[in-house]
Design a protein around this motif. Sequence first.
Motif, PDB file in Angstrom:
ATOM      1  N   LYS A 181      32.667  19.211 -14.001  1.00 55.03           N
ATOM      2  CA  LYS A 181      31.997  18.271 -13.105  1.00 55.03           C
ATOM      3  C   LYS A 181      32.728  16.936 -13.150  1.00 55.03           C
ATOM      4  O   LYS A 181      33.073  16.444 -14.229  1.00 55.03           O
ATOM      5  N   ILE A 182      32.983  16.349 -11.970  1.00 55.30           N
ATOM      6  CA  ILE A 182      33.672  15.072 -11.863  1.00 55.30           C
ATOM      7  C   ILE A 182      32.663  13.926 -11.912  1.00 55.30           C
ATOM      8  O   ILE A 182      31.623  13.965 -11.252  1.00 55.30           O
ATOM      9  N   TYR A 183      32.993  12.900 -12.691  1.00 52.48           N
ATOM     10  CA  TYR A 183      32.199  11.669 -12.749  1.00 52.48           C
ATOM     11  C   TYR A 183      33.103  10.506 -12.357  1.00 52.48           C
ATOM     12  O   TYR A 183      34.175  10.320 -12.932  1.00 52.48           O
ATOM     13  N   GLY A 184      32.670   9.721 -11.382  1.00 51.06           N
ATOM     14  CA  GLY A 184      33.470   8.593 -10.928  1.00 51.06           C
ATOM     15  C   GLY A 184      34.302   8.952  -9.704  1.00 51.06           C
ATOM     16  O   GLY A 184      34.193  10.044  -9.149  1.00 51.06           O
ATOM     17  N   THR A 185      35.158   8.012  -9.299  1.00 45.83           N
ATOM     18  CA  THR A 185      35.918   8.163  -8.054  1.00 45.83           C
ATOM     19  C   THR A 185      37.409   8.392  -8.298  1.00 45.83           C
ATOM     20  O   THR A 185      38.186   8.410  -7.342  1.00 45.83           O
ATOM     21  N   GLY A 218      37.057   7.288 -15.188  1.00 44.49           N
ATOM     22  CA  GLY A 218      36.690   8.559 -14.585  1.00 44.49           C
ATOM     23  C   GLY A 218      36.635   9.639 -15.649  1.00 44.49           C
ATOM     24  O   GLY A 218      37.352   9.562 -16.664  1.00 44.49           O
ATOM     25  N   TYR A 219      35.791  10.635 -15.422  1.00 46.93           N
ATOM     26  CA  TYR A 219      35.628  11.721 -16.397  1.00 46.93           C
ATOM     27  C   TYR A 219      35.541  13.062 -15.679  1.00 46.93           C
ATOM     28  O   TYR A 219      35.010  13.159 -14.574  1.00 46.93           O
ATOM     29  N   LEU A 220      36.045  14.066 -16.352  1.00 48.93           N
ATOM     30  CA  LEU A 220      35.894  15.450 -15.917  1.00 48.93           C
ATOM     31  C   LEU A 220      35.316  16.197 -17.102  1.00 48.93           C
ATOM     32  O   LEU A 220      35.993  16.345 -18.130  1.00 48.93           O
ATOM     33  N   ALA A 221      34.063  16.639 -16.986  1.00 49.41           N
ATOM     34  CA  ALA A 221      33.349  17.219 -18.119  1.00 49.41           C
ATOM     35  C   ALA A 221      32.996  18.678 -17.877  1.00 49.41           C
ATOM     36  O   ALA A 221      32.704  19.077 -16.745  1.00 49.41           O
ATOM     37  N   THR A 222      33.009  19.459 -18.942  1.00 51.57           N
ATOM     38  CA  THR A 222      32.580  20.852 -18.823  1.00 51.57           C
ATOM     39  C   THR A 222      31.086  20.898 -18.518  1.00 51.57           C
ATOM     40  O   THR A 222      30.305  20.103 -19.040  1.00 51.57           O
ATOM     41  N   GLU A 223      30.713  21.826 -17.652  1.00 50.54           N
ATOM     42  CA  GLU A 223      29.292  21.993 -17.346  1.00 50.54           C
ATOM     43  C   GLU A 223      28.543  22.533 -18.559  1.00 50.54           C
ATOM     44  O   GLU A 223      27.366  22.235 -18.756  1.00 50.54           O
ATOM     45  N   LYS A 224      29.225  23.282 -19.370  1.00 52.02           N
ATOM     46  CA  LYS A 224      28.620  23.859 -20.573  1.00 52.02           C
ATOM     47  C   LYS A 224      28.824  22.923 -21.762  1.00 52.02           C
ATOM     48  O   LYS A 224      29.834  22.235 -21.857  1.00 52.02           O
TER      49      LYS A 224
END
Length: 198
Positions: free
Chosen positions: A35-39, A60-66
Amino acid sequence: MKQCLAICLLFAALAFTAPTKTVKLFNGKDLSGWKIYGTEKWYVQNGELICESGPDKQYGYLATEKHYKNFDLTLEFKEEANGNSGVFFRSTVEGTKVNGWQVEVAPPNHDTGGIYESYGRGWLIQIPDEKENILKPTDWNKLRIRVEGDHVQTFLNGTQMVDLTDEKIGKGEGSVALQIHDGGGIKVRWRNMKLKEL
């Protein structure tokens, strides 16, 4: 007879032991499971995951859904431009505010492999000067992060960077997340992201 019984008990114990599994966090094709957070920009190119500063030049962050609690993670990164990034573990993100712990990924002489607690205690461990030459600034680097209970170890290109026991980390829960630092001008490539649950 006793030997036969012992062998049977051993096989029974093995049958009930949950096998550890290795998960490919990044499939090389798209951002499924993330999931992407930020722009800021996150995209896939030639089988690599790329993070790049966007026009807003914010975090900005890219985080695992799990969520992953105990694991042994290996990945490779290459800093194509200013590499101020990081790998968060047991982290949660709201908007572009992250809570958790970051294994630093940064330009030379900026503590790659060290551990930073965002919106908390700050640096828990920085890297001594004699280990700053382990980072390969213009090449692929292999980062390994092992988290089990309150024990965290990091390794960069096969050399141990951190061995930390911390009670607060032990209580943490959350995702694995990649970061783009604010300020703009950042581009980092990632590949071969494999996580073994412990």
